[in-house]
Design an enzyme around this catalytic site. Structure first.
Site, PDB file in Angstrom:
ATOM      1  N   ASP A   1       1.573   3.261   4.154  1.00 55.32           N
ATOM      2  CA  ASP A   1      -0.155   2.739   2.867  1.00 55.32           C
ATOM      3  C   ASP A   1      -1.000   2.742   4.386  1.00 55.32           C
ATOM      4  O   ASP A   1      -0.736   1.578   4.501  1.00 55.32           O
ATOM      5  CB  ASP A   1       0.654   1.968   2.340  1.00 55.32           C
ATOM      6  CG  ASP A   1      -0.506   1.365   1.522  1.00 55.32           C
ATOM      7  OD1 ASP A   1      -1.584   2.178   1.410  1.00 55.32           O
ATOM      8  OD2 ASP A   1      -0.236   0.954   0.864  1.00 55.32           O
TER       9      ASP A   1
ATOM     10  N   GLU B   1      -1.169   8.789  -1.051  1.00 57.76           N
ATOM     11  CA  GLU B   1      -0.559   7.027  -1.042  1.00 57.76           C
ATOM     12  C   GLU B   1       1.044   7.285  -0.881  1.00 57.76           C
ATOM     13  O   GLU B   1       1.374   8.579  -1.518  1.00 57.76           O
ATOM     14  CB  GLU B   1      -0.486   6.265  -2.119  1.00 57.76           C
ATOM     15  CG  GLU B   1      -1.839   5.696  -2.707  1.00 57.76           C
ATOM     16  CD  GLU B   1      -2.207   4.642  -2.376  1.00 57.76           C
ATOM     17  OE1 GLU B   1      -1.554   4.245  -0.736  1.00 57.76           O
ATOM     18  OE2 GLU B   1      -3.295   4.139  -2.000  1.00 57.76           O
TER      19      GLU B   1
ATOM     20  N   GLU C   1      -9.786   0.595   0.839  1.00 53.81           N
ATOM     21  CA  GLU C   1      -8.855   0.772  -1.189  1.00 53.81           C
ATOM     22  C   GLU C   1      -8.420  -0.795  -1.620  1.00 53.81           C
ATOM     23  O   GLU C   1      -7.771  -0.710  -2.088  1.00 53.81           O
ATOM     24  CB  GLU C   1      -8.060   2.085  -0.933  1.00 53.81           C
ATOM     25  CG  GLU C   1      -7.099   2.482  -1.967  1.00 53.81           C
ATOM     26  CD  GLU C   1      -5.998   1.654  -2.795  1.00 53.81           C
ATOM     27  OE1 GLU C   1      -5.198   1.858  -3.696  1.00 53.81           O
ATOM     28  OE2 GLU C   1      -5.389   1.307  -1.121  1.00 53.81           O
ATOM     29  N   GLU C   2      -7.391  -1.112  -0.231  1.00 54.00           N
ATOM     30  CA  GLU C   2      -6.929  -2.088  -0.395  1.00 54.00           C
ATOM     31  C   GLU C   2      -7.032  -3.273  -1.071  1.00 54.00           C
ATOM     32  O   GLU C   2      -6.314  -3.830  -1.271  1.00 54.00           O
ATOM     33  CB  GLU C   2      -6.691  -2.600   1.097  1.00 54.00           C
ATOM     34  CG  GLU C   2      -5.147  -1.638   1.776  1.00 54.00           C
ATOM     35  CD  GLU C   2      -3.867  -1.667   0.529  1.00 54.00           C
ATOM     36  OE1 GLU C   2      -4.271  -2.310  -0.496  1.00 54.00           O
ATOM     37  OE2 GLU C   2      -3.508  -0.804   1.219  1.00 54.00           O
TER      38      GLU C   2
ATOM     39  N   HIS D   1      -7.179   6.110   1.964  1.00 51.65           N
ATOM     40  CA  HIS D   1      -7.969   5.162   2.462  1.00 51.65           C
ATOM     41  C   HIS D   1      -6.396   5.282   3.868  1.00 51.65           C
ATOM     42  O   HIS D   1      -5.862   5.538   4.456  1.00 51.65           O
ATOM     43  CB  HIS D   1      -7.455   3.961   1.555  1.00 51.65           C
ATOM     44  CG  HIS D   1      -6.013   3.338   1.879  1.00 51.65           C
ATOM     45  ND1 HIS D   1      -5.590   2.776   2.518  1.00 51.65           N
ATOM     46  CD2 HIS D   1      -5.254   3.944   0.544  1.00 51.65           C
ATOM     47  CE1 HIS D   1      -4.631   2.558   2.034  1.00 51.65           C
ATOM     48  NE2 HIS D   1      -3.911   2.970   1.364  1.00 51.65           N
TER      49      HIS D   1
ATOM     50  N   HIS E   1       2.557  -3.245   2.273  1.00 52.36           N
ATOM     51  CA  HIS E   1       2.222  -4.454   1.800  1.00 52.36           C
ATOM     52  C   HIS E   1       3.434  -5.905   2.865  1.00 52.36           C
ATOM     53  O   HIS E   1       3.234  -6.744   1.612  1.00 52.36           O
ATOM     54  CB  HIS E   1       1.685  -5.417   0.373  1.00 52.36           C
ATOM     55  CG  HIS E   1       1.104  -4.171   0.291  1.00 52.36           C
ATOM     56  ND1 HIS E   1      -0.126  -4.427  -0.769  1.00 52.36           N
ATOM     57  CD2 HIS E   1       0.532  -2.704   0.393  1.00 52.36           C
ATOM     58  CE1 HIS E   1      -1.103  -3.493  -1.109  1.00 52.36           C
ATOM     59  NE2 HIS E   1      -0.714  -2.828  -0.104  1.00 52.36           N
TER      60      HIS E   1
HETATM   61 ZN   LIG Z   1      -2.449   2.558  -0.136  1.00 53.85          ZN
END
Ligand SMILES: [Zn+2]
Length: 412
Positions: A137, A196, A171-172, A108, A381
């Site tokens: 990410d 990932e 994706e998130e 992603h 994140h």
């Molecule tokens: Zn990811």
């Protein structure tokens, strides 16, 4: 996504690739991979400095243009595919080879960060670590894909039948607009590799699935001061139900059910007539959805406040990428390749969910899926997210050698 990692023991695998071995490092490939690193870091800066949160159509569009152009430069046939209800589009590239195996590389390009984040903390490098929103990410992962395909092309690796690259924009937020495409393309693949970020020198051989348990209670409103006895208090009933439902998980099966959201009433002087709660459910075994639903249906029959209505519904989100021998085997092949560099790779099971759950079909056991193929990084994140630039060349080496190895007709 990334939280706790559980080390998974690797089943001893014996197979053609494992037994023939390839202990000798491909020095020319490693040199070529190292040579690409400065350009890789410049591209990583470019991508990280474009905000591309899952709802940011403008930023996603800019990243999409970048990725599509690079795929065209690599000689791929490129399609841009809408992914409603997602704000961004999918970028799909296909290369034709001369062999029989279909291989897909996917990751992603959306992030969890909002507009303005990249301006606040733009890409920066300290020693071997790169920082910035989405650096690991998964913008680093998207570039591992592009650069590995470039290395493969330079070296004339075309033993696959088709090499498909899929970049998805959502994706998130659960891949709502891309999951059908992932399923459809994956059904035609022999191998799907997902980029990932691993936390260290690892690859992911299983991930958990995600569901929500939605609980709601209907009661009867009444004045809390003058006539509380005429009400049916939904807040008290839902509290009772949550206590009763607190052990829906099954540690032995790896199922967790955690009550995280509770809502009831909004005025102190009204007995609330409605209450709702949500539990986050994670599972590695899909049959746990039906088991949790059946258990919950039974448990909620027992009420504390007569006259209230209670309903509970397990809502299925992302399927698990279940632990399976073929992925363990592929992890062993990856480890064998890493051993050529004097390194090793540890296969792990992750408790979060990824698109691997849509790529892998537990019924057919196909295709063979391996996740965690991206750039090494951690603290994702969060504002401390980082990517390990020392992992760039080894990770490029790994994917390029896998493309070379898996595309051989005798690689199964
Ligand atoms: Zn990811």
């Amino acid at each position: 996504m990334r939280k706790n990692a559980m080390l998974t023991l690797l089943a001893a695998a014996s197979c053609f690739i494992c037994s023939t071995g390839f202990a000798q490092a491909d020095d020319a490939l490693m040199t070529a991979a190292n040579k690409k690193k400065p350009e890789f870091v410049r591209d990583l800066a470019t991508l990280v400095n474009i905000d591309s949160g899952t709802d940011d159509a403008k930023g996603l569009g800019q990243v999409e243009t970048f990725l599509a152009q690079r795929l065209k430069d690599l000689g791929a046939k490129v399609e841009i595919v809408a992914a409603p209800p997602s704000a961004g589009k999918m970028v799909l590239g296909t290369l034709q080879g001369k062999g029989t195996k279909n291989i897909m590389l996917m990751i992603h390009f959306d992030t969890v960060f909002g507009v303005g984040e990249a301006a606040k903390r733009p890409f920066r490098v300290e020693a071997n670590k790169a920082f910035g929103p989405g650096v690991a990410d998964a913008k680093g992962g998207a570039l591992i894909v592009l650069y590995a395909v470039d290395l493969a092309r330079e070296r004339g690796i075309d033993g696959y039948k088709t090499l498909t690259v899929l970049f998805n924009p959502d994706e998130e937020k659960g891949s709502a607009g891309s999951r059908e495409m992932i399923r459809k393309l994956s059904a035609d693949q022999d191998y799907v590799l997902i980029y990932e970020p691993p936390e260290a020198e690892r690859v992911t051989v299983s991930t958990n699935g995600i569901a929500h348990v939605n609980l709601s209670v209907k009661g009867l409103a009444s004045h809390a001061g003058s006539a509380p006895e005429k009400g049916r208090n939904a807040a008290i009933e839902i509290s009772n139900q949550i206590v009763q439902l607190k052990d829906l998980g099954d540690p032995a099966k790896g199922t967790t059910v955690s009550w995280t959201v509770i809502q009831a009433g909004d005025r102190a002087n009204i007995i609330p007539d409605k209450a709702s709660a949500i539990a986050d459910m994670r599972m590695s075994d899909l049959s746990e959805i039906a088991r949790v639903q059946a258990d919950a249906d039974k448990i909620v029959q027992k009420k504390l406040i007569p006259g209230t209505e209670v309903s509970v519904k397990v809502e299925y989100g992302r399927p698990p990428f279940s632990k399976n021998p073929a992925s363990d085997h592929l992890a062993a092949v990856a480890d064998k390749i890493y051993k050529e560099l004097g390194k090793s790779i540890v296969p792990v099971g992750m408790r979060y969910g990824t698109d691997a759950g849509f790529a892998y079909n537990p019924k057919s056991g196909k295709p063979v899926v391996l996740d965690g193929m991206g750039i090494v990084g951690d603290r994702i994140h969060s504002s401390d997210e980082w990517a390990d630039l020392d992992s760039v060349a080894p990770r490029l080496y790994l994917t390029t050698r896998l493309l070379e190895t898996l595309a051989k007709p005798d690689s199964e």
